[in-house]
Scaffold this motif. Structure first.
Motif, PDB file in Angstrom:
ATOM      1  N   PRO A  15       0.808  -1.219   0.000  1.00  0.00           N
ATOM      2  CA  PRO A  15       0.000   0.000   0.000  1.00  0.00           C
ATOM      3  C   PRO A  15       0.843   1.272   0.000  1.00  0.00           C
ATOM      4  CG  PRO A  15       0.121  -0.860   2.200  1.00  0.00           C
ATOM      5  CD  PRO A  15       0.823  -1.855   1.305  1.00  0.00           C
ATOM      6  N   ILE A  16       0.275   2.294  -0.592  1.00  0.00           N
ATOM      7  CA  ILE A  16       0.768   3.663  -0.504  1.00  0.00           C
ATOM      8  C   ILE A  16      -0.472   4.488  -0.183  1.00  0.00           C
ATOM      9  CG2 ILE A  16       1.743   5.607  -1.770  1.00  0.00           C
ATOM     10  CD1 ILE A  16       3.372   3.638  -3.373  1.00  0.00           C
ATOM     11  N   TYR A  17      -0.343   5.431   0.711  1.00  0.00           N
ATOM     12  CA  TYR A  17      -1.497   6.203   1.140  1.00  0.00           C
ATOM     13  C   TYR A  17      -1.370   7.659   0.707  1.00  0.00           C
ATOM     14  CZ  TYR A  17      -2.365   2.224   4.167  1.00  0.00           C
ATOM     15  OH  TYR A  17      -2.603   0.950   4.639  1.00  0.00           O
ATOM     16  N   LYS A  18      -2.498   8.233   0.304  1.00  0.00           N
ATOM     17  CA  LYS A  18      -2.576   9.674   0.088  1.00  0.00           C
ATOM     18  C   LYS A  18      -3.186  10.268   1.346  1.00  0.00           C
ATOM     19  CE  LYS A  18      -3.025   9.894  -4.891  1.00  0.00           C
ATOM     20  NZ  LYS A  18      -3.864  10.316  -6.022  1.00  0.00           N
ATOM     21  N   ILE A  19      -2.661  11.380   1.773  1.00  0.00           N
ATOM     22  CA  ILE A  19      -3.225  12.101   2.912  1.00  0.00           C
ATOM     23  C   ILE A  19      -4.199  13.114   2.319  1.00  0.00           C
ATOM     24  CG2 ILE A  19      -2.726  13.567   4.890  1.00  0.00           C
ATOM     25  CD1 ILE A  19       0.111  12.270   4.841  1.00  0.00           C
ATOM     26  N   VAL A  20      -5.488  12.951   2.642  1.00  0.00           N
ATOM     27  CA  VAL A  20      -6.534  13.725   1.980  1.00  0.00           C
ATOM     28  C   VAL A  20      -7.455  14.385   2.992  1.00  0.00           C
ATOM     29  CG1 VAL A  20      -6.514  12.230  -0.058  1.00  0.00           C
ATOM     30  CG2 VAL A  20      -8.101  11.755   1.797  1.00  0.00           C
ATOM     31  N   VAL A  21      -8.188  15.367   2.503  1.00  0.00           N
ATOM     32  CA  VAL A  21      -9.271  15.985   3.253  1.00  0.00           C
ATOM     33  C   VAL A  21     -10.557  15.454   2.645  1.00  0.00           C
ATOM     34  CG1 VAL A  21     -10.380  18.157   3.872  1.00  0.00           C
ATOM     35  CG2 VAL A  21      -7.905  18.063   3.627  1.00  0.00           C
ATOM     36  N   ALA A  22     -11.414  14.884   3.489  1.00  0.00           N
ATOM     37  CA  ALA A  22     -12.653  14.289   3.001  1.00  0.00           C
ATOM     38  C   ALA A  22     -13.761  14.485   4.024  1.00  0.00           C
ATOM     39  CB  ALA A  22     -12.464  12.805   2.728  1.00  0.00           C
ATOM     40  N   ASP A  23     -14.993  14.401   3.552  1.00  0.00           N
ATOM     41  CA  ASP A  23     -16.143  14.426   4.445  1.00  0.00           C
ATOM     42  C   ASP A  23     -16.094  13.166   5.304  1.00  0.00           C
ATOM     43  OD1 ASP A  23     -18.896  13.932   5.408  1.00  0.00           O
ATOM     44  OD2 ASP A  23     -19.343  15.729   4.242  1.00  0.00           O
ATOM     45  N   ALA A  24     -16.448  13.274   6.565  1.00  0.00           N
ATOM     46  CA  ALA A  24     -16.373  12.142   7.485  1.00  0.00           C
ATOM     47  C   ALA A  24     -17.295  11.005   7.064  1.00  0.00           C
ATOM     48  CB  ALA A  24     -16.715  12.590   8.899  1.00  0.00           C
ATOM     49  N   ARG A  25     -18.352  11.308   6.319  1.00  0.00           N
ATOM     50  CA  ARG A  25     -19.308  10.278   5.902  1.00  0.00           C
ATOM     51  C   ARG A  25     -18.896   9.568   4.620  1.00  0.00           C
ATOM     52  NH1 ARG A  25     -24.091  14.435   5.849  1.00  0.00           N
ATOM     53  NH2 ARG A  25     -22.343  15.541   4.961  1.00  0.00           N
ATOM     54  N   ALA A  26     -17.874  10.075   3.939  1.00  0.00           N
ATOM     55  CA  ALA A  26     -17.433   9.484   2.668  1.00  0.00           C
ATOM     56  C   ALA A  26     -16.688   8.174   2.925  1.00  0.00           C
ATOM     57  CB  ALA A  26     -16.526  10.451   1.915  1.00  0.00           C
ATOM     58  N   LYS A  27     -16.672   7.309   1.913  1.00  0.00           N
ATOM     59  CA  LYS A  27     -15.950   6.041   2.014  1.00  0.00           C
ATOM     60  C   LYS A  27     -14.454   6.305   2.133  1.00  0.00           C
ATOM     61  CE  LYS A  27     -19.230   3.670  -0.945  1.00  0.00           C
ATOM     62  NZ  LYS A  27     -19.402   2.964  -2.215  1.00  0.00           N
ATOM     63  N   ARG A  28     -13.716   5.306   2.632  1.00  0.00           N
ATOM     64  CA  ARG A  28     -12.275   5.459   2.820  1.00  0.00           C
ATOM     65  C   ARG A  28     -11.573   5.845   1.526  1.00  0.00           C
ATOM     66  NH1 ARG A  28      -8.713   0.232   3.379  1.00  0.00           N
ATOM     67  NH2 ARG A  28      -9.292   0.260   1.209  1.00  0.00           N
TER      68      ARG A  28
END
Length: 76
Positions: A15-28
């Protein structure tokens, strides 16, 4: 509520992860608002746009526990 969290990318078992800003209700791995950086846990490589992070924290975005520890490492 807006969260700063990890979005999984990469391939199976690497895995490689992006650090993102998202709505708390959105899927991972769903829709994101902004991309702040990347994190590779295998090589411990971390790239983060500190100015964007500070901007989103000022707007009230809440980082997850893991992202908060990554931000601490960069800010020190």
């Amino acid at each position: 509520m807006v969260k700063i969290r990890l979005k999984r990318m990469g391939r199976k078992k690497l895995p490689i992860y992006k650090i993102v800003v998202a709505d708390a209700r959105a899927k991972r791995d769903g829709k994101t608002i902004d991309i702040l950086g990347t994190y590779n846990p295998k090589s411990k490589e971390l790239q983060l746009d500190v100015e964007k992070v500070k901007e989103w924290l000022a707007k009230g975005a809440q980082p997850t526990d893991r992202v908060a520890s990554l931000i601490k490492k960069v800010v020190q």
